[in-house]
Design a protein around this motif. Structure first.
Motif, PDB file in Angstrom:
ATOM      1  N   THR B 216      -2.086   4.240  -7.672  1.00 13.65           N
ATOM      2  CA  THR B 216      -2.193   5.890  -7.340  1.00 13.65           C
ATOM      3  C   THR B 216      -1.380   6.037  -6.478  1.00 13.65           C
ATOM      4  N   GLU B 217      -0.595   7.552  -6.206  1.00 14.14           N
ATOM      5  CA  GLU B 217      -0.110   8.189  -5.291  1.00 14.14           C
ATOM      6  C   GLU B 217      -0.956   7.971  -4.127  1.00 14.14           C
ATOM      7  N   ILE B 218      -0.610   7.793  -2.997  1.00 10.10           N
ATOM      8  CA  ILE B 218      -1.371   7.496  -1.955  1.00 10.10           C
ATOM      9  C   ILE B 218      -1.142   8.538  -0.980  1.00 10.10           C
ATOM     10  N   PHE B 219      -1.548   9.441  -0.293  1.00  6.08           N
ATOM     11  CA  PHE B 219      -0.995  10.455   1.200  1.00  6.08           C
ATOM     12  C   PHE B 219      -1.889  10.440   1.792  1.00  6.08           C
ATOM     13  N   GLU B 220      -1.061  10.064   3.113  1.00  9.41           N
ATOM     14  CA  GLU B 220      -1.668  10.248   4.104  1.00  9.41           C
ATOM     15  C   GLU B 220      -2.084  11.049   4.971  1.00  9.41           C
ATOM     16  N   VAL B 221      -2.636  10.821   5.788  1.00 12.63           N
ATOM     17  CA  VAL B 221      -3.480  12.369   6.951  1.00 12.63           C
ATOM     18  C   VAL B 221      -3.113  11.848   8.285  1.00 12.63           C
TER      19      VAL B 221
END
Lengths: 472, 472
Positions: B216-221
């Protein structure tokens, strides 16, 4: 053009819900109500975007979401196509729902020919209870706290000496939570998306599910009385870049076939030439009734580090304890171990310790001998009953071991195995239709499996007799 | 042109080994020896095929295999690129190898600040032993044989009444083998390849691994003192089609932050607007020391069927028993259940039965109270020690619960957390460097985590003192 597109029209007001979601929901409804048919090509992104007066990216996101929900398939270079749930899934659901209902309500007067594992009636619970208490007295809280990623050392060392005569080092053994987990771990560690695997045809549905979920391409090779058809196997190897071959070497599920030594050696040679790995699911090799069958696993014949060996203790021993082990090829040792950690960290420690002590005390050996003796009787009896009641209606091979027979409905019979399953269920007999074991479920419609693990001799006779009344 | 291609030259004689394999091995060697660098573009298929005088398909197969082995990445429309193992993986390996060595050799004089779970020193093994025996006397072999795909009914019903005041039905609870398995199951059932997920930054490395493996494509906040940064969160939601948000709602691992009620409600609203699901990993909410913190899970606030709730009993109770549970959104109930069956069929039945009885007898409640009391003391003590010895060297937030502190090395300090880990190890102190918790490991180099679950007050003081000597 707009005539074809008309059904795709949807009013897109400005609101909180993103447009791509509205579009996606609309198309889902079209598919559910058959306004768009299974495998119908959806409009191209550009055309639909123009028609609905939205950006291309909105349609792209809508299609992406449809795919994620299983409502569409994208074919590179050709477009996006609608998708309906397949017959395999549908029957699978019917089958497991029926079984769940029956078992949950604990309706006991069924003759259950669907058993995959020993029933526990021969298991001496007191022996196990003593072993468990001995472990708790010996190891204290440690037995409940330890998380060993390879598994409990004592058990690995028992496995190495009792089952492998120390030819496999305890450091090369990974304890897993049953064979199903083994297949899942291997598939995560070795298989990439779009890799290709070969399976036997028919094969264990749980393995098919894992390979499908991993998005691999699955090739099936028909099974014959001594293992897979080698010509067809090699043909696939020549034309495709195959990564793995999944096989049950003894009393294959469902056919009951055991792979001959000759074919095993051939397959191992091919693995070296075509650079693929053999996933050997050794699930019931303890139950050999025919003395002419010798036990030689692929793993024991492997000189080139080509075999992932998977052994379930749940299948033969106690399904509820969920323990098995895996011997990886050396080069995948680390990645399969990481796969285990990422999947569930480790397997319950106390059960490993109990199983270890159970093996060390010789109780395992005794129990397997008891099972062998009891199931051999049932095996012989079931064969007799099939010959007595179903001789004109089915064909079958004698597996020589294991827990079941796989029957082919003769061509002059009009009933298929789904009919037999449904009618059987109504008359208190449960069978496993062949549909579950094929990539294309329909290929299994003339086969069904009957297991004798949960039925005594009397029930076997009664059940087979009823089946003969159903199959006319 | 041929000058650039020269290093790709390989002599392809006719033999048993297919040509694509020879080419693949050659390129692997080029990458391993830095002849081809990380992210260097490999020659186009056509050019390499011409140069080596083979068919295009041979090169395609070679590249496909390189990808499968993790030696190459294909970028659609742009070509194939070489790939080297990343720093994250490398440090991960160093860290887990070091820990494994130390724990396997049972070197006891380490001060172990890496603990993720209670140590078991407060656990009364005799109570559990009695419970286990009671279960075996009551249920007999059934306790070892049953495979319940949802999990043991008694335990589900205990969970429903004791932990959810019957607001969650027992049929909506799925027993799993720990939280790690929960994340894995959800990711298989809900996430498709190339889907996008958002995680907190930093976050639990075991979750990162699962999402990476699922491609999956992982975005971090980034996380703040009351939960994630909402502006950055919404910005990502607006621009991307997000499928899931993974969060630890209490005493987040590693930061120790608990998400405020206000932010929880905002996130739930956004989930409805942008159509994503919240994976709530509730791993330590039993250990609240700060009375101003109230317990409200995302799940309890969820009116729109948006939350997958994952609870581990292993984390807070006994790591070795590997039990937890999951409450899926209703629409994913079936797919997550199938995911469980495909992964390991079911969780060990006897341990579920024992845990059930343990809860019913009130032993669970007592044990958690004991832990709370004991760990609160350590928590207060560790904070004191940090302020006493490390005040000038690190910054930190008070988590108000849980089992650890997350420390940021002050900017004037030149040492990073890998240095501290290595030097600490040499001096008998084990810490967890921040590197493990970020997608880009280097972002964690100025952070480290110290846990007090495996250390008494004396060890805490000694360990923190040594750390202050290391960090100069």
């Amino acid at each position: 053009m707009n005539f074809i597109l008309n059904k795709y029209f949807i009013h897109l007001s400005e609101g909180e819900i993103p447009k791509y979601l509205l579009i996606e929901k609309h198309i889902k409804r079209l598919i559910d109500t058959n306004m768009v048919e299974d495998r119908e090509r959806l409009p191209s992104i550009r055309k639909l975007a123009q028609f609905l007066n939205v950006n291309n990216i909105t349609v792209i996101n809508a299609y992406k979401k449809l795919q994620a929900e299983g409502y569409a398939i994208q074919k590179i270079g050709s477009g996006t196509y609608a998708k309906k749930k397949d017959i395999h899934k549908n029957f699978n659901r019917e089958y497991s729902k029926a079984l769940k209902r029956i078992f949950n309500e604990e309706i006991v007067d069924y003759v259950d020919f669907t058993g995959e594992t020993p029933s526990g009636e021969f298991f001496q619970i007191d022996f196990f209870k003593n072993v468990l208490n001995e472990v708790l007295d010996r190891d204290g809280a440690k037995a409940l706290i330890c998380q060993e990623s390879l598994g409990y050392e004592g058990l690995r060392s028992s496995i190495s000496s009792v089952f492998w005569n120390k030819k496999v080092d305890k450091e090369d053994i990974l304890i897993i939570s049953g064979a199903q987990q083994g297949i899942d771990l291997v598939s995560k560690a070795i298989l990439n998306i779009n890799d290709s695997v070969i399976v036997e045809k028919p094969t264990y549905s749980g393995a098919l599910s894992v390979f499908k979920w991993r998005r691999t391409e699955i090739f099936e090779v028909p099974i014959e009385k001594d293992g897979i058809n080698m010509d067809k196997f090699e043909k696939i190897l020549r034309k495709n870049n195959i990564r793995c071959f999944y096989t049950m070497s003894y009393f294959q599920n469902p056919t009951g076939v055991s792979c001959s030594n000759y074919k095993k050696i051939q397959i191992l040679k091919l693995a070296q030439i075509y650079d693929f790995y053999i996933i050997e699911d050794d699930y019931l090799s303890e139950l050999i009734y025919d003395n002419s069958i010798r036990y030689n696993s692929f793993k024991s014949l492997d000189n080139n580090d080509r075999v992932v060996y998977i052994k379930s203790f749940s299948k033969i021993f106690l399904p509820g304890i969920r323990i098995g082990y895996l011997i990886p090829p050396k080069r995948f040792k680390e990645s399969i171990q990481n796969s285990k950690i990422n999947t569930d960290i480790s397997t319950s420690s106390i059960m490993q310790r109990a199983l270890d002590l159970y093996i060390r005390k010789g109780l395992w050996k005794n129990y397997i001998e008891t099972l062998n003796c009891a199931y051999k009787k049932r095996y012989i009896h079931m064969e007799k009953c099939i010959l007595k009641y179903l001789r004109d209606k089915v064909e079958f091979l004698k597996p020589g071991g294991g827990l079941h027979f796989y029957l082919k409905i003769k061509e002059n019979i009009k009933l298929n195995s789904v009919n037999i399953f449904r009618q059987g269920k109504d008359r208190g007999i449960l069978i496993t239709p062949g549909l579950l074991f094929y990539k294309n479920a329909l290929e299994g419609k003339n086969y069904f499996k009957i297991s004798f693990s949960h039925t005594n001799e009397e029930e076997i006779e009664y059940g087979v007799k009823i089946l003969s009344e159903i199959i006319k």
